[in-house]
Design an enzyme around this catalytic site. Structure first.
Site, short mmCIF file in Angstrom:
data_model
loop_
_atom_site.label_atom_id
_atom_site.label_comp_id
_atom_site.label_asym_id
_atom_site.label_seq_id
_atom_site.Cartn_x
_atom_site.Cartn_y
_atom_site.Cartn_z
N GLY A 9 -5.48 9.90 13.37
CA GLY A 9 -5.20 8.47 13.51
C GLY A 9 -4.10 8.25 14.54
CE1 TYR A 143 -3.18 0.60 3.68
CE2 TYR A 143 -1.59 -1.00 2.84
CZ TYR A 143 -1.88 0.10 3.64
OH TYR A 143 -0.89 0.68 4.38
N1 SER Z 1 1.69 -3.19 7.00
C1 SER Z 1 0.73 -2.92 5.97
C2 SER Z 1 -0.19 -4.06 5.78
O1 SER Z 1 0.23 -5.16 6.01
C3 SER Z 1 1.43 -2.63 4.69
O2 SER Z 1 1.47 -1.26 4.50
O3 SER Z 1 -1.28 -3.86 5.37
#
Ligand code: SER
Length: 317
Positions: A9, A143
């Site tokens: 990545g 996530y």
């Molecule tokens: N910056 C990330 C997001 O906003 C948080 O880990 O998904």
């Protein structure tokens, strides 16, 4: 086991800056960059680069053996906002890539792993102010769920197989070199581009949405600090809370206005507001500061100055 470093990545927001920094410290030929596509040509052309699908155990393993890799930084992931659009894709990529790398360490094909977690592991039932290292974690985004499960896996592989995996819970990372992709904290970068180019920003969060944030230089420093720490000093093998600055869109806009007095901002919250509302306002990172001496450098003012200065530079054509 090899001695080189692989970044999976590497074309992304954090991956690209981490790769550059590791290359300057370890030597270009010792740091292999990889991504699913060549989406950052400057990075691709700056040293060894391989196309790797992080979901493929075999592709990662082949690259590791070809280049004599011993350490892997797994920076590939679908972030919070994109993850809500493609939940199964986010689960698939975020989980399979981590298990691939942890298994390669379990099989002693590599010796050391860095994997980023996030403030997204927390949820609406988590204490919001100075969120402790150990607390209620009921993430509501896919996530966040992948990061929470990933933390459990990291600790499990450390406890049961002795895998040297190290992790930090990144807050929103602010940078000017490579754009972020698909996160909820991205507003804090978009705002600078729009302030400079258009003098106006339509913000997708409300003015009083406080979120934990950090300037990229500090994020890279933290990553290298934990990776360079003695194994004994890294006492938490799930993931460390990490903090630098916390601010609201309004506070950031006020800081920008000090240098661009005509800057205007509107607030038009969208689906990302719900995500932001589920996350902490600020983070208690005492454990990182104690265990491996973490210390941030950039505050709101110095970060804003650096962003405006770097992005405001005329481009060379
Ligand atoms: N910056 C990330 C997001 O906003 C948080 O880990 O998904």
């Amino acid at each position: 086991m090899g001695s080189k470093t692989l970044i999976i990545g590497a074309c992304g927001q954090i991956g690209s800056e981490l790769t550059n920094r590791l290359r300057s410290e370890l030597g270009i030929e010792n740091v292999i960059a990889s991504d699913i596509r060549e989406s950052n040509l400057e990075l691709v052309n700056s040293g060894p680069f391989e196309i790797i699908d992080a979901k493929s155990y075999t592709e990662i393993k082949n690259c590791i053996q070809k280049h004599n890799v011993g350490t892997v930084y797994l920076m590939a992931a679908l972030l919070s906002a994109t993850g809500e659009k493609f939940p199964e894709k986010a689960w698939d990529l975020n989980m399979s890539s981590l298990l691939n790398v942890l298994n390669l360490a379990k099989e002693k094909i590599i010796s050391k792993v860095f994997w980023p977690s996030s403030i997204a592991v927390f949820g609406p039932t988590t204490p919001k102010q100075n969120t402790p290292q150990r607390t209620i974690m009921e993430p509501t985004t896919v996530y966040g769920i992948t990061k929470q499960v990933g933390e459990r896996w990291c600790e499990y592989y450390f406890n049961n197989y002795g895998v040297d995996v190290r992790s930090i819970r990144y807050p929103g990372i602010i940078s000017w070199k490579t754009l972020p992709g698909g996160g909820t904290t991205d507003y804090a970068i978009d705002i600078f581009h729009k302030a400079i180019n258009e003098g106006h920003y339509d913000c997708f969060l409300t003015e009083d949405t406080a979120l934990p944030m950090m300037f990229m230089d500090d994020a890279v420093k933290a990553t290298l600090d934990i990776m360079n720490a003695d194994a004994n000093a890294v006492k938490i093998r799930s993931s460390y809370n990490l903090a630098a600055i916390s601010f609201t869109p309004k506070e950031l806009a006020n800081e920008i206005t000090k240098q661009i007095p005509d800057f205007t901002i509107n607030y038009e919250p969208d689906f990302r507001q719900k995500i932001a509302d589920s996350w902490p306002n600020s983070i208690d990172d005492t454990a990182a500061r104690q265990d491996w001496k973490w210390k941030h450098v950039f505050d709101l003012q110095t970060m804003t100055n650096e962003m405006l200065q770097q992005l405001g530079k005329p481009t060379i054509s």
